[in-house]
Scaffold this active site. Structure first.
Site, mmCIF file in Angstrom:
data_model
loop_
_atom_site.group_PDB
_atom_site.id
_atom_site.type_symbol
_atom_site.label_atom_id
_atom_site.label_comp_id
_atom_site.label_asym_id
_atom_site.label_seq_id
_atom_site.Cartn_x
_atom_site.Cartn_y
_atom_site.Cartn_z
ATOM 1 N N THR A 125 1.833 6.897 0.580
ATOM 2 C CA THR A 125 0.830 5.883 0.236
ATOM 3 C C THR A 125 0.768 5.635 -1.264
ATOM 4 O O THR A 125 1.164 6.497 -2.060
ATOM 5 C CB THR A 125 -0.560 6.347 0.723
ATOM 6 O OG1 THR A 125 -1.494 5.287 0.621
ATOM 7 C CG2 THR A 125 -1.086 7.525 -0.080
ATOM 8 N N THR A 142 -5.030 8.102 8.352
ATOM 9 C CA THR A 142 -5.064 7.000 7.391
ATOM 10 C C THR A 142 -6.531 6.609 7.186
ATOM 11 O O THR A 142 -7.395 6.990 7.971
ATOM 12 C CB THR A 142 -4.237 5.797 7.891
ATOM 13 O OG1 THR A 142 -4.266 4.767 6.899
ATOM 14 C CG2 THR A 142 -4.769 5.237 9.201
ATOM 15 N N GLY A 143 -6.769 5.863 6.125
ATOM 16 C CA GLY A 143 -8.142 5.461 5.839
ATOM 17 C C GLY A 143 -8.682 6.202 4.626
ATOM 18 O O GLY A 143 -7.919 6.748 3.824
ATOM 19 N N THR A 181 -1.522 3.238 4.911
ATOM 20 C CA THR A 181 -0.665 4.370 4.571
ATOM 21 C C THR A 181 0.318 4.462 5.706
ATOM 22 O O THR A 181 -0.075 4.295 6.861
ATOM 23 C CB THR A 181 -1.525 5.656 4.532
ATOM 24 O OG1 THR A 181 -2.337 5.622 3.367
ATOM 25 C CG2 THR A 181 -0.686 6.912 4.532
ATOM 26 N N SER A 208 0.829 -1.201 0.000
ATOM 27 C CA SER A 208 0.000 0.000 0.000
ATOM 28 C C SER A 208 0.864 1.251 0.000
ATOM 29 O O SER A 208 0.366 2.354 0.185
ATOM 30 C CB SER A 208 -0.890 -0.003 1.238
ATOM 31 O OG SER A 208 -0.094 -0.194 2.381
ATOM 32 N N ARG A 253 -6.779 9.718 -9.178
ATOM 33 C CA ARG A 253 -7.376 9.995 -7.858
ATOM 34 C C ARG A 253 -6.264 10.293 -6.822
ATOM 35 O O ARG A 253 -5.255 9.612 -6.748
ATOM 36 C CB ARG A 253 -8.185 8.786 -7.411
ATOM 37 C CG ARG A 253 -8.838 8.932 -6.040
ATOM 38 C CD ARG A 253 -8.005 8.311 -4.943
ATOM 39 N NE ARG A 253 -8.658 8.359 -3.636
ATOM 40 C CZ ARG A 253 -8.058 8.062 -2.498
ATOM 41 N NH1 ARG A 253 -6.803 7.675 -2.484
ATOM 42 N NH2 ARG A 253 -8.698 8.136 -1.357
HETATM 43 N N1 ASP Z 1 -5.539 7.679 3.150
HETATM 44 C C1 ASP Z 1 -5.173 6.912 1.996
HETATM 45 C C2 ASP Z 1 -5.877 7.456 0.804
HETATM 46 O O1 ASP Z 1 -7.025 7.833 0.905
HETATM 47 C C3 ASP Z 1 -5.463 5.465 2.107
HETATM 48 C C4 ASP Z 1 -5.169 4.798 3.401
HETATM 49 O O2 ASP Z 1 -4.678 5.382 4.342
HETATM 50 O O3 ASP Z 1 -5.451 3.636 3.523
HETATM 51 O O4 ASP Z 1 -5.290 7.461 -0.251
#
Ligand code: ASP
Length: 344
Positions: free
Chosen positions: A219, A252-253, A201, A99, A229
């Site tokens: 990330t 993150t997320g 991330t 990731s 994106r």
């Molecule tokens: N925050 C990251 C994104 O939206 C993804 C992640 O942290 O899992 O690209």
């Protein structure tokens, strides 16, 4: 021009009569006041800066090894940003961390596109988005910060800059990621949601011996995202924010949700106004949930997590849903912790 002057003159005399605030006329009513600061200091509740007590907090389990790499720099009295960069590079270089960096999962068109940002204790910032073929976007972000007059470069221009700086061009798509992408193509289920399998991330926030704060975030974004994106991770204020008078935060997320509330900056501001890092993270997650409610959107397949530290060396972490882990390194402690969460 003449008319404009005449208009302002009329408006000014009108102000005297009806009391239009001078700020509306472009005047600064406070410019005789010595004490006003653009960035207010933290409140009296804020802790004293911790000195000679280095601390590193990173997102997810892989933060543990990233922290170790960063720690070797901090214990030698190294600068916080060097530690953050080296820690994050370790994850970026690992093909098994799918990731981030080399080995990251591709977008829906099969391109591995990377995002990263970095911020130091003086407010210097660098960010790179939609970068292909370079395994260490965190170092590219730092080079943008240190060697250009800008704070953010994207895509082709960022690649060109990286190559000029001597970064190596390589294929970042490893066999496992390619296989997963081909499997995904069969159904091409979209929009992809952030869940336990398809994201992560590396966000790292740290404090050095001098008590200075810094952070970085890197990330490959959501797996199988639309080409082009960008999430929150490279957006200063959303994926990362550092204020050396207050604290440091990373997220993150699902980036779309973090951007919606300018998440990391929001957590720092909560701390500035007296919240502990834990409370501040909780408030930001609640704010995100409220936006889901307001927009009548379902959050059941969404994860968001924040980690935060303040200048006193306190730590906070919170997520929307269960499963968010973070890694802590300080003194003799090197461990993975489970964050508390809002909704089961
Ligand atoms: N925050 C990251 C994104 O939206 C993804 C992640 O942290 O899992 O690209």
């Amino acid at each position: 021009m003449k008319n404009r002057r005449k208009f302002i003159k009329q408006l000014t005399s009108l102000t005297a009569v009806v009391g239009i605030p001078s700020i509306l006329l472009g005047q600064t009513p406070w410019n005789n006041t010595k004490e006003v600061k653009a960035t207010p200091p933290a409140t009296s509740k804020s802790p004293k800066r911790a000195l000679n007590r280095p601390l590193i907090v990173s997102t997810w389990d892989f933060g543990l090894k990233a922290n170790e790499a960063a720690w070797t720099i901090l214990i030698k009295d190294g600068a916080v940003l060097d530690a953050v960069e080296q820690g994050i590079r370790l994850c970026e270089n690992d093909p098994n961390e799918r990731s981030v960096g080399f080995g990251g999962r591709p977008d829906r068109d099969g391109h591995v596109t990377l995002d990263a940002c970095i911020m130091d204790h003086k407010g210097n910032i660098g960010s790179v988005v939609f970068l292909e073929h370079i395994a260490n976007p965190i170092s590219v972000a730092r080079a943008i910060m240190e060697k250009t007059p800008h704070v953010m470069l994207a895509g082709e221009g960022a690649l060109q800059f990286a190559l000029e700086q001597g970064f190596k061009k390589e294929n970042l798509l490893v066999a496992d990621s390619e296989r997963e992408w081909r499997e995904w193509l069969i159904k091409s289920d979209y929009p992809p949601a952030v869940n336990i399998e398809n994201h992560d991330t590396i966000g790292m926030i740290a404090m050095d011996n001098a008590g200075n704060l810094g952070g970085g975030c890197s990330t490959s974004g959501m797996a199988f995202k639309m080409h082009g994106r960008i999430g929150d991770s490279p957006i200063i204020g959303s994926g990362l924010y550092v204020d050396n008078e207050v604290g440091a935060v990373t997220a993150t997320g699902q980036g779309e949700e973090v951007i919606r509330v300018v998440g990391s900056f929001r957590v720092v501001e909560e701390m500035r106004h007296g919240a502990s890092p834990q409370k501040a993270c909780e408030k930001a997650v609640v704010a995100i949930k409220e936006k889901f409610v307001l927009r009548e959107k379902d959050w059941s397949n969404t994860q968001i997590g924040f980690i935060a530290i303040n200048i006193g060396g306190e730590i906070g972490a919170f997520s929307l849903r269960p499963g968010f882990t973070y890694a802590v390194k300080l003194d003799t402690v090197a461990e993975i912790r489970k964050a508390r969460h809002l909704i089961d």
